[in-house]
Design a protein around this motif. Structure first.
Motif, PDB file in Angstrom:
ATOM      1  N   ARG A  12       0.822  -1.222   0.000  1.00 12.32           N
ATOM      2  CA  ARG A  12       0.000   0.000   0.000  1.00 12.32           C
ATOM      3  C   ARG A  12       0.847   1.259   0.000  1.00 12.32           C
ATOM      4  O   ARG A  12       0.330   2.360  -0.197  1.00 12.32           O
ATOM      5  CB  ARG A  12      -0.890   0.042   1.253  1.00 12.32           C
ATOM      6  CG  ARG A  12      -1.868  -1.107   1.395  1.00 12.32           C
ATOM      7  CD  ARG A  12      -2.712  -0.928   2.653  1.00 12.32           C
ATOM      8  NE  ARG A  12      -1.889  -0.869   3.859  1.00 12.32           N
ATOM      9  CZ  ARG A  12      -1.911   0.136   4.743  1.00 12.32           C
ATOM     10  NH1 ARG A  12      -2.707   1.174   4.551  1.00 12.32           N
ATOM     11  NH2 ARG A  12      -1.140   0.088   5.815  1.00 12.32           N
ATOM     12  N   ALA A  13       2.155   1.139   0.243  1.00 12.21           N
ATOM     13  CA  ALA A  13       3.010   2.299   0.459  1.00 12.21           C
ATOM     14  C   ALA A  13       3.671   2.757  -0.841  1.00 12.21           C
ATOM     15  O   ALA A  13       4.279   1.961  -1.565  1.00 12.21           O
ATOM     16  CB  ALA A  13       4.070   1.977   1.499  1.00 12.21           C
ATOM     17  N   TYR A  14       3.563   4.050  -1.089  1.00  8.60           N
ATOM     18  CA  TYR A  14       4.182   4.662  -2.264  1.00  8.60           C
ATOM     19  C   TYR A  14       4.921   5.925  -1.824  1.00  8.60           C
ATOM     20  O   TYR A  14       4.690   6.458  -0.744  1.00  8.60           O
ATOM     21  CB  TYR A  14       3.124   5.038  -3.308  1.00  8.60           C
ATOM     22  CG  TYR A  14       2.394   3.859  -3.916  1.00  8.60           C
ATOM     23  CD1 TYR A  14       2.823   3.287  -5.105  1.00  8.60           C
ATOM     24  CD2 TYR A  14       1.259   3.315  -3.294  1.00  8.60           C
ATOM     25  CE1 TYR A  14       2.155   2.201  -5.666  1.00  8.60           C
ATOM     26  CE2 TYR A  14       0.586   2.236  -3.843  1.00  8.60           C
ATOM     27  CZ  TYR A  14       1.041   1.680  -5.031  1.00  8.60           C
ATOM     28  OH  TYR A  14       0.379   0.611  -5.573  1.00  8.60           O
ATOM     29  N   PRO A  69     -10.105   2.955  -7.491  1.00 10.62           N
ATOM     30  CA  PRO A  69     -10.462   4.055  -6.587  1.00 10.62           C
ATOM     31  C   PRO A  69     -10.559   3.539  -5.154  1.00 10.62           C
ATOM     32  O   PRO A  69     -10.840   2.365  -4.906  1.00 10.62           O
ATOM     33  CB  PRO A  69     -11.840   4.498  -7.096  1.00 10.62           C
ATOM     34  CG  PRO A  69     -11.922   3.978  -8.501  1.00 10.62           C
ATOM     35  CD  PRO A  69     -11.135   2.705  -8.507  1.00 10.62           C
ATOM     36  N   GLY A  70     -10.283   4.433  -4.196  1.00 15.23           N
ATOM     37  CA  GLY A  70     -10.350   4.046  -2.795  1.00 15.23           C
ATOM     38  C   GLY A  70      -9.954   5.205  -1.908  1.00 15.23           C
ATOM     39  O   GLY A  70     -10.199   6.362  -2.239  1.00 15.23           O
ATOM     40  N   THR A  71      -9.342   4.897  -0.782  1.00 11.19           N
ATOM     41  CA  THR A  71      -8.913   5.934   0.149  1.00 11.19           C
ATOM     42  C   THR A  71      -7.403   6.115   0.072  1.00 11.19           C
ATOM     43  O   THR A  71      -6.651   5.144   0.010  1.00 11.19           O
ATOM     44  CB  THR A  71      -9.311   5.566   1.592  1.00 11.19           C
ATOM     45  OG1 THR A  71      -8.719   4.303   1.943  1.00 11.19           O
ATOM     46  CG2 THR A  71     -10.825   5.468   1.721  1.00 11.19           C
ATOM     47  N   VAL A  72      -6.962   7.376   0.066  1.00 10.04           N
ATOM     48  CA  VAL A  72      -5.547   7.709  -0.013  1.00 10.04           C
ATOM     49  C   VAL A  72      -5.179   8.595   1.165  1.00 10.04           C
ATOM     50  O   VAL A  72      -5.880   9.580   1.457  1.00 10.04           O
ATOM     51  CB  VAL A  72      -5.207   8.450  -1.322  1.00 10.04           C
ATOM     52  CG1 VAL A  72      -3.741   8.887  -1.332  1.00 10.04           C
ATOM     53  CG2 VAL A  72      -5.510   7.582  -2.528  1.00 10.04           C
ATOM     54  N   SER A  81     -10.988   9.215  -2.200  1.00 10.20           N
ATOM     55  CA  SER A  81     -10.919  10.257  -1.174  1.00 10.20           C
ATOM     56  C   SER A  81      -9.477  10.420  -0.711  1.00 10.20           C
ATOM     57  O   SER A  81      -8.720   9.447  -0.652  1.00 10.20           O
ATOM     58  CB  SER A  81     -11.819   9.908   0.022  1.00 10.20           C
ATOM     59  OG  SER A  81     -11.349   8.734   0.667  1.00 10.20           O
ATOM     60  N   VAL A  82      -9.082  11.680  -0.391  1.00  9.30           N
ATOM     61  CA  VAL A  82      -7.701  11.988  -0.045  1.00  9.30           C
ATOM     62  C   VAL A  82      -7.647  12.682   1.307  1.00  9.30           C
ATOM     63  O   VAL A  82      -8.417  13.614   1.570  1.00  9.30           O
ATOM     64  CB  VAL A  82      -7.051  12.890  -1.120  1.00  9.30           C
ATOM     65  CG1 VAL A  82      -5.621  13.258  -0.722  1.00  9.30           C
ATOM     66  CG2 VAL A  82      -7.046  12.184  -2.470  1.00  9.30           C
ATOM     67  N   ARG A  83      -6.719  12.216   2.175  1.00 10.62           N
ATOM     68  CA  ARG A  83      -6.427  12.879   3.448  1.00 10.62           C
ATOM     69  C   ARG A  83      -4.962  13.272   3.462  1.00 10.62           C
ATOM     70  O   ARG A  83      -4.120  12.589   2.879  1.00 10.62           O
ATOM     71  CB  ARG A  83      -6.672  11.941   4.633  1.00 10.62           C
ATOM     72  CG  ARG A  83      -8.083  11.433   4.765  1.00 10.62           C
ATOM     73  CD  ARG A  83      -8.103  10.043   5.387  1.00 10.62           C
ATOM     74  NE  ARG A  83      -7.493   9.972   6.712  1.00 10.62           N
ATOM     75  CZ  ARG A  83      -6.924   8.878   7.211  1.00 10.62           C
ATOM     76  NH1 ARG A  83      -6.856   7.763   6.491  1.00 10.62           N
ATOM     77  NH2 ARG A  83      -6.418   8.881   8.426  1.00 10.62           N
ATOM     78  N   LEU A  84      -4.659  14.374   4.143  1.00 12.85           N
ATOM     79  CA  LEU A  84      -3.274  14.806   4.343  1.00 12.85           C
ATOM     80  C   LEU A  84      -2.997  14.794   5.834  1.00 12.85           C
ATOM     81  O   LEU A  84      -3.622  15.526   6.607  1.00 12.85           O
ATOM     82  CB  LEU A  84      -3.056  16.211   3.772  1.00 12.85           C
ATOM     83  CG  LEU A  84      -1.657  16.818   3.988  1.00 12.85           C
ATOM     84  CD1 LEU A  84      -0.584  15.935   3.358  1.00 12.85           C
ATOM     85  CD2 LEU A  84      -1.593  18.230   3.422  1.00 12.85           C
ATOM     86  N   ALA A 113      -5.627   3.278   5.358  1.00 13.57           N
ATOM     87  CA  ALA A 113      -6.011   3.749   4.027  1.00 13.57           C
ATOM     88  C   ALA A 113      -5.674   2.670   3.021  1.00 13.57           C
ATOM     89  O   ALA A 113      -4.817   1.811   3.275  1.00 13.57           O
ATOM     90  CB  ALA A 113      -5.277   5.043   3.676  1.00 13.57           C
ATOM     91  N   ASP A 114      -6.358   2.707   1.880  1.00 13.01           N
ATOM     92  CA  ASP A 114      -6.035   1.751   0.821  1.00 13.01           C
ATOM     93  C   ASP A 114      -4.647   2.013   0.249  1.00 13.01           C
ATOM     94  O   ASP A 114      -3.933   1.082  -0.138  1.00 13.01           O
ATOM     95  CB  ASP A 114      -7.072   1.840  -0.305  1.00 13.01           C
ATOM     96  CG  ASP A 114      -8.471   1.469   0.157  1.00 13.01           C
ATOM     97  OD1 ASP A 114      -8.590   0.575   1.025  1.00 13.01           O
ATOM     98  OD2 ASP A 114      -9.433   2.084  -0.334  1.00 13.01           O
TER      99      ASP A 114
END
Length: 365
Positions: free
Chosen positions: A122-124, A140-143, A169-172, A215-216
């Motif tokens: 899952r890690a980039y 698509p998924g959660t980032v 969806s994106v969270r920071l 998160a995905d």
């Protein structure tokens, strides 16, 4: 019998790394020395565009051959694996042994994943932008983007703008505040744009590794680390930050025949505390200064101290917005901004200009 004087052998300069600092140094030195550029890639990557690549930009690279054409610079497509400072020799992964009179250590930096991170699919990071784009395009998924500095801000804004309409969806997430090096007005603009793009900001959310984030997809943008391992193994002195310790002329303090421009070197702010930040805005001028210093040495002159000050920080906030944070020479923020589409256009001009300026350096010497 009168003998014919033999020509002096050309001064051999070995440049490790074909990023912003290394390529700039090599091109500026081409007319003055026998320059060999060592880098496994056959292209130059616009690293400041990797967040754009993650969002689907077709390409952010340029063939090295286009920069090196008719310069006399030799490109060795290999990776440096060992440095022998006593013999002044670099060994590469294809078995070559490359001698040098002056070495330019321009191996830059990378995103620093915590050592506790597992082999997490899952890690980039920004460096794996190609794979990140393919994943988000297909699934698509959660980032969750981890890191509230400029790299994390740009990545979160770009991903939210591109993939939120497709169902992602994106969270920071950041342990401190987003844009800690920005002025209050600058940070407020970043918050407003991220909110408008649909990216949720979570300040005070500290993550120790991608494994701890729900998160995905986790995009790690928390810190850069210098690629200083090769130099450290060879005995080059390091600064407390882990970067290679250099003097005011960017020479290794322990091995003055080695110059370290760009992210790998711990160059200090002239007349201020702290080290220059890792950035294209630092790599290009330190690369130019390194070339000037080596040319001065060839003339029997002493290299001059680096004289440099920042003017602004450029932040992409998607394709239609941005932030130009004007700063003092020591990189501290002024209360002066440019935002919106004009800032996005300004940032694009700066990024294009950096590549154009590197190309032009091949003809300046």
């Amino acid at each position: 019998m009168k003998t014919t004087p033999q020509p002096r052998p050309a001064h051999r300069v070995l440049v490790l790394g074909a990023g912003y600092a290394g390529l700039m140094t090599a091109l500026r030195l081409g007319p003055h020395a026998q320059v060999t550029l060592v880098d496994p890639a056959d292209h130059f990557t616009e690293r400041v565009r990797l967040h754009e690549r993650a969002a689907g930009r077709p390409d952010v690279t340029h063939p090295l051959a286009g920069f090196l054409h008719r310069t006399g610079i030799t490109h060795v497509p290999a990776r440096a694996t060992a440095l022998d400072t006593a013999a002044r020799l670099v060994t590469t992964d294809d078995g070559r042994a490359l001698p040098y009179d002056r070495l330019v250590y321009a191996l830059g930096s990378r995103t620093g994943l915590p050592t506790t991170t597992t082999a997490n699919p899952r890690a980039y990071t920004a460096e794996t932008a190609d794979a990140l784009h393919k994943h988000l395009r297909d699934r698509p998924g959660t980032v969750a983007v981890v890191g509230g500095g400029l790299t994390g801000i740009e990545m979160a804004a770009e991903l939210a703008e591109t993939y939120r309409p497709l169902g992602t969806s994106v969270r920071l997430l950041t342990g401190g505040r987003v844009g800690a090096g920005l002025s209050p007005r600058g940070a407020s603009h970043v918050h407003r744009v991220l909110q408008a793009r649909g990216a949720r900001v979570e300040e005070g959310h500290r993550a120790g590794s991608p494994d701890e984030v729900d998160a995905d997809v986790v995009v790690w943008a928390a810190a850069f680390v210098p690629n200083a391992e090769l130099g450290a193994a060879a005995g080059l002195a390091l600064a407390p930050s882990g970067r290679i310790a250099v003097d005011t002329s960017l020479r290794s303090v322990s091995h003055p025949e080695v110059y370290v421009p760009g992210d790998a070197g711990a160059a200090a702010h002239p007349g201020a505390d702290g080290e220059l930040r890792m950035a294209c805005a630092t790599a290009l001028p330190t690369g130019m200064h390194t070339a000037r210093s080596i040319v001065r040495e060839l003339r029997g002159e002493e290299p001059e101290p680096l004289s440099f000050g920042y003017r602004f920080q450029c932040v992409s906030l998607g394709r239609r917005d941005g932030l130009i944070q004007f700063v003092h020479p020591d990189d501290s923020p002024r209360d002066r901004l440019l935002t919106g589409r004009p800032a996005a256009a300004f940032k694009e001009l700066v990024v294009r200009g950096a590549t154009w300026y590197i190309r032009r350096s091949a003809h300046r010497g």
